[in-house]
Write a protein that holds these residues in place. Structure first.
Motif, PDB file in Angstrom:
ATOM      1  N   ARG A  27      -0.964  10.812   1.320  1.00 19.76           N
ATOM      2  CA  ARG A  27      -0.598  11.977   2.137  1.00 19.76           C
ATOM      3  C   ARG A  27      -1.009  13.310   1.529  1.00 19.76           C
ATOM      4  O   ARG A  27      -0.170  14.131   1.169  1.00 19.76           O
ATOM      5  CB  ARG A  27       0.887  11.964   2.407  1.00 19.76           C
ATOM      6  CG  ARG A  27       1.313  10.744   3.164  1.00 19.76           C
ATOM      7  CD  ARG A  27       2.782  10.753   3.484  1.00 19.76           C
ATOM      8  NE  ARG A  27       3.133   9.444   3.987  1.00 19.76           N
ATOM      9  CZ  ARG A  27       4.116   8.713   3.492  1.00 19.76           C
ATOM     10  NH1 ARG A  27       4.856   9.170   2.536  1.00 19.76           N
ATOM     11  NH2 ARG A  27       4.360   7.527   3.998  1.00 19.76           N
ATOM     12  N   GLY A  28      -2.307  13.505   1.399  1.00 18.72           N
ATOM     13  CA  GLY A  28      -2.810  14.782   0.906  1.00 18.72           C
ATOM     14  C   GLY A  28      -2.885  14.909  -0.604  1.00 18.72           C
ATOM     15  O   GLY A  28      -3.309  15.944  -1.112  1.00 18.72           O
ATOM     16  N   ASP A  29      -2.445  13.893  -1.333  1.00 20.37           N
ATOM     17  CA  ASP A  29      -2.502  13.939  -2.797  1.00 20.37           C
ATOM     18  C   ASP A  29      -3.562  12.981  -3.329  1.00 20.37           C
ATOM     19  O   ASP A  29      -3.402  12.388  -4.390  1.00 20.37           O
ATOM     20  CB  ASP A  29      -1.127  13.604  -3.383  1.00 20.37           C
ATOM     21  CG  ASP A  29      -1.021  13.986  -4.857  1.00 20.37           C
ATOM     22  OD1 ASP A  29      -1.767  14.889  -5.290  1.00 20.37           O
ATOM     23  OD2 ASP A  29      -0.205  13.373  -5.577  1.00 20.37           O
ATOM     24  N   PHE A  30      -4.638  12.805  -2.571  1.00 20.81           N
ATOM     25  CA  PHE A  30      -5.746  11.951  -2.973  1.00 20.81           C
ATOM     26  C   PHE A  30      -7.017  12.610  -2.479  1.00 20.81           C
ATOM     27  O   PHE A  30      -7.133  12.946  -1.301  1.00 20.81           O
ATOM     28  CB  PHE A  30      -5.623  10.548  -2.362  1.00 20.81           C
ATOM     29  CG  PHE A  30      -6.657   9.582  -2.852  1.00 20.81           C
ATOM     30  CD1 PHE A  30      -6.433   8.843  -3.994  1.00 20.81           C
ATOM     31  CD2 PHE A  30      -7.872   9.428  -2.191  1.00 20.81           C
ATOM     32  CE1 PHE A  30      -7.391   7.948  -4.468  1.00 20.81           C
ATOM     33  CE2 PHE A  30      -8.840   8.549  -2.647  1.00 20.81           C
ATOM     34  CZ  PHE A  30      -8.585   7.809  -3.791  1.00 20.81           C
ATOM     35  N   GLY A  77      -6.622   3.557  -7.457  1.00 20.81           N
ATOM     36  CA  GLY A  77      -6.696   3.524  -5.997  1.00 20.81           C
ATOM     37  C   GLY A  77      -5.944   2.383  -5.345  1.00 20.81           C
ATOM     38  O   GLY A  77      -6.445   1.786  -4.394  1.00 20.81           O
ATOM     39  N   VAL A  78      -4.721   2.107  -5.820  1.00 23.90           N
ATOM     40  CA  VAL A  78      -3.928   1.028  -5.229  1.00 23.90           C
ATOM     41  C   VAL A  78      -3.057   1.604  -4.121  1.00 23.90           C
ATOM     42  O   VAL A  78      -2.329   2.575  -4.340  1.00 23.90           O
ATOM     43  CB  VAL A  78      -3.043   0.332  -6.282  1.00 23.90           C
ATOM     44  CG1 VAL A  78      -2.131  -0.707  -5.629  1.00 23.90           C
ATOM     45  CG2 VAL A  78      -3.893  -0.298  -7.363  1.00 23.90           C
ATOM     46  N   GLY A  79      -3.160   1.016  -2.965  1.00 21.62           N
ATOM     47  CA  GLY A  79      -2.318   1.452  -1.864  1.00 21.62           C
ATOM     48  C   GLY A  79      -2.358   0.478  -0.710  1.00 21.62           C
ATOM     49  O   GLY A  79      -3.351  -0.222  -0.504  1.00 21.62           O
ATOM     50  N   VAL A  80      -1.265   0.451   0.031  1.00 22.42           N
ATOM     51  CA  VAL A  80      -1.147  -0.353   1.245  1.00 22.42           C
ATOM     52  C   VAL A  80      -0.724   0.590   2.363  1.00 22.42           C
ATOM     53  O   VAL A  80       0.176   1.431   2.177  1.00 22.42           O
ATOM     54  CB  VAL A  80      -0.117  -1.494   1.080  1.00 22.42           C
ATOM     55  CG1 VAL A  80       0.111  -2.231   2.395  1.00 22.42           C
ATOM     56  CG2 VAL A  80      -0.567  -2.462  -0.006  1.00 22.42           C
ATOM     57  N   HIS A  81      -1.378   0.472   3.501  1.00 23.38           N
ATOM     58  CA  HIS A  81      -1.055   1.327   4.637  1.00 23.38           C
ATOM     59  C   HIS A  81       0.448   1.218   4.939  1.00 23.38           C
ATOM     60  O   HIS A  81       1.004   0.109   4.930  1.00 23.38           O
ATOM     61  CB  HIS A  81      -1.872   0.910   5.863  1.00 23.38           C
ATOM     62  CG  HIS A  81      -1.765   1.894   6.975  1.00 23.38           C
ATOM     63  ND1 HIS A  81      -0.698   1.920   7.839  1.00 23.38           N
ATOM     64  CD2 HIS A  81      -2.587   2.911   7.328  1.00 23.38           C
ATOM     65  CE1 HIS A  81      -0.861   2.899   8.703  1.00 23.38           C
ATOM     66  NE2 HIS A  81      -2.001   3.520   8.416  1.00 23.38           N
TER      67      HIS A  81
END
Length: 175
Positions: A27-30, A77-81
């Motif tokens: 949310r805007g921090d990447f 870059g780990v993330g899940v929608h």
């Protein structure tokens, strides 16, 4: 489905989807600098049909521990929608990345947020308790603001978690 592929073979469609996913997740921090840190290694893409729902990568870095330069698989870059969380995608992404770390590196490391800490701890990642620093163009500089946010995944090298840990230099967030 998890797809494990090197940056060079991932293709622009998958890489573009991963970048947009991480922008949504954080949310805007990447941004571009964070994405740069995620490139040049192995990516774990979690697909639900043709939709990318999760991502993580592991890149090689050097960490200095007890006078030795260790080959580190650094997780980025780990993330899940958000609409696909709590379905096991994060665990599958990390399992794929951890298998790369076990097979090719002395240890794994990552920097996490408060929200991510319980997840990594539950997978056997350990908080680095010793002092942290970075080898910068101006010499070794302490990075005390990162204390408590750097985790390691032990490999074949014995680690003293209370000893200093020094990371190699890169633009942006060094950890």
């Amino acid at each position: 489905m998890i797809e494990l592929v090197h940056t060079s073979a991932a293709g622009s469609v998958a890489l573009g989807a991963a970048y947009r996913l991480l922008e949504d997740v954080f949310r805007g921090d990447f941004g571009a600098e964070d994405w740069e840190h995620s490139l040049g290694g192995m990516h774990a893409f979690a697909w639900e049909g043709a939709t990318l729902v999760g991502h993580g990568s592991v890149v090689q870095r050097r960490l200095v521990h007890n006078g030795r330069a260790l080959r580190c698989g650094y997780v980025e870059g780990v993330g899940v929608h958000p609409d696909h969380r709590r379905r096991g995608y994060g665990g599958e992404v990390m399992a794929a990345l951890e298998s790369v770390i076990r097979a090719g590196y002395d240890l794994g490391a990552l920097g996490t947020t408060d929200e991510g800490e319980p997840f990594y701890r539950s997978r056997g990642w350990l908080t680095w308790a010793g002092p942290l620093a970075a080898l910068t163009p101006d010499g070794i500089r302490d990075t005390p603001d990162e204390q408590g946010a750097v985790y390691v995944f032990p490999g074949v090298m014995p680690l003293d978690l209370s000893a200093p840990l020094i990371c190699d230099w890169r633009d942006g967030d060094v950890w």
